[in-house]
Design an enzyme around this catalytic site. Structure first.
Site, PDB file in Angstrom:
ATOM      1  N   GLY A  59       1.248  -1.504   0.472  1.00 23.58           N
ATOM      2  CA  GLY A  59      -0.013  -0.227  -0.307  1.00 23.58           C
ATOM      3  C   GLY A  59       1.213   1.397  -0.015  1.00 23.58           C
ATOM      4  O   GLY A  59       2.010   1.317  -0.742  1.00 23.58           O
ATOM      5  N   CYS A  60       0.025   2.178   0.543  1.00 24.28           N
ATOM      6  CA  CYS A  60       1.029   3.721   0.501  1.00 24.28           C
ATOM      7  C   CYS A  60       2.270   3.243   1.394  1.00 24.28           C
ATOM      8  O   CYS A  60       2.412   2.930   2.582  1.00 24.28           O
ATOM      9  CB  CYS A  60       0.486   4.281   1.912  1.00 24.28           C
ATOM     10  N   PHE A  61       3.679   3.443   0.875  1.00 22.99           N
ATOM     11  CA  PHE A  61       5.157   3.110   1.249  1.00 22.99           C
ATOM     12  C   PHE A  61       4.890   4.020   2.530  1.00 22.99           C
ATOM     13  O   PHE A  61       6.325   3.984   3.577  1.00 22.99           O
ATOM     14  CB  PHE A  61       6.322   3.531   0.166  1.00 22.99           C
ATOM     15  N   TRP A  62       4.180   5.239   2.622  1.00 27.35           N
ATOM     16  CA  TRP A  62       4.723   6.382   3.958  1.00 27.35           C
ATOM     17  C   TRP A  62       4.179   5.695   5.311  1.00 27.35           C
ATOM     18  O   TRP A  62       5.251   5.203   5.636  1.00 27.35           O
ATOM     19  CB  TRP A  62       3.909   7.594   3.672  1.00 27.35           C
ATOM     20  N   SER A  63       3.415   5.203   5.011  1.00 20.97           N
ATOM     21  CA  SER A  63       2.655   3.564   6.111  1.00 20.97           C
ATOM     22  C   SER A  63       3.647   3.207   6.558  1.00 20.97           C
ATOM     23  O   SER A  63       3.974   2.553   7.438  1.00 20.97           O
ATOM     24  CB  SER A  63       1.165   3.703   6.037  1.00 20.97           C
TER      25      SER A  63
END
Length: 157
Positions: free
Chosen positions: A12-16
């Site tokens: 998913g979102c790489f930030w998380s």
């Protein structure tokens, strides 16, 4: 740097994903970026528009004497939904698909074994792809350590 190994996951979102792994004992460094696509040095915009075929990933450098690849796999499986193709929560697109990129045959075998275990215990089909690692392209600087920089953000893992 000696005695390190690399793991790369798309979840998913790489930030998380980066925020999750960067806090783990034995992780030396994390960097977000893109892997698995068909163009060199893609921009975030190209990836988000679905024009590059890349996956948002977290690149993890870790000390295998402190942290085992199996431990990283467990964190991977327990912190995203591996049953939804091209989606994680509100984020939709192929760049958010569930991926394990392996660098060695040992990583491949461990990933496949963990996949089978997760599938056996799931009523839903696991759609995680297990692929040989290819070129890693770091995302733009403003994506790196995003939640650490935005210290007012709260994440629950």
């Amino acid at each position: 740097m000696t005695n390190t190994e690399t793991a790369v996951f798309g979840m998913g979102c790489f930030w998380s994903a980066e925020e999750l792994f960067r806090k783990i004992n034995g992780v030396i460094s994390t960097e977000v970026g893109f892997m698995g696509g068909n163009i060199k040095n893609p921009t975030y915009g190209q990836v988000c528009r679905g024009r590059s075929g890349h996956i948002e990933v977290v690149n993890i450098i870790y000390n295998p004497k402190i942290l085992k690849y199996d431990d990283l796999l467990e964190l991977f499986w327990n912190n995203h939904d591996p049953t939804t193709p091209n989606r994680q929560g509100w984020d939709v697109g192929e760049q958010y698909s569930s991926h394990i990129f392996y660098f060695t045959e040992e990583q491949k075998l461990l990933a496949e074994k963990s996949f089978e275990k997760i599938q056996k215990n799931s009523e839903l089909k696991i759609v995680t792809a297990i692929r040989k690692a290819s070129d890693f392209f770091p995302a733009e600087e403003y994506h790196q350590k995003y939640f650490m920089k935005k210290n007012n953000c709260i994440l629950n893992f």
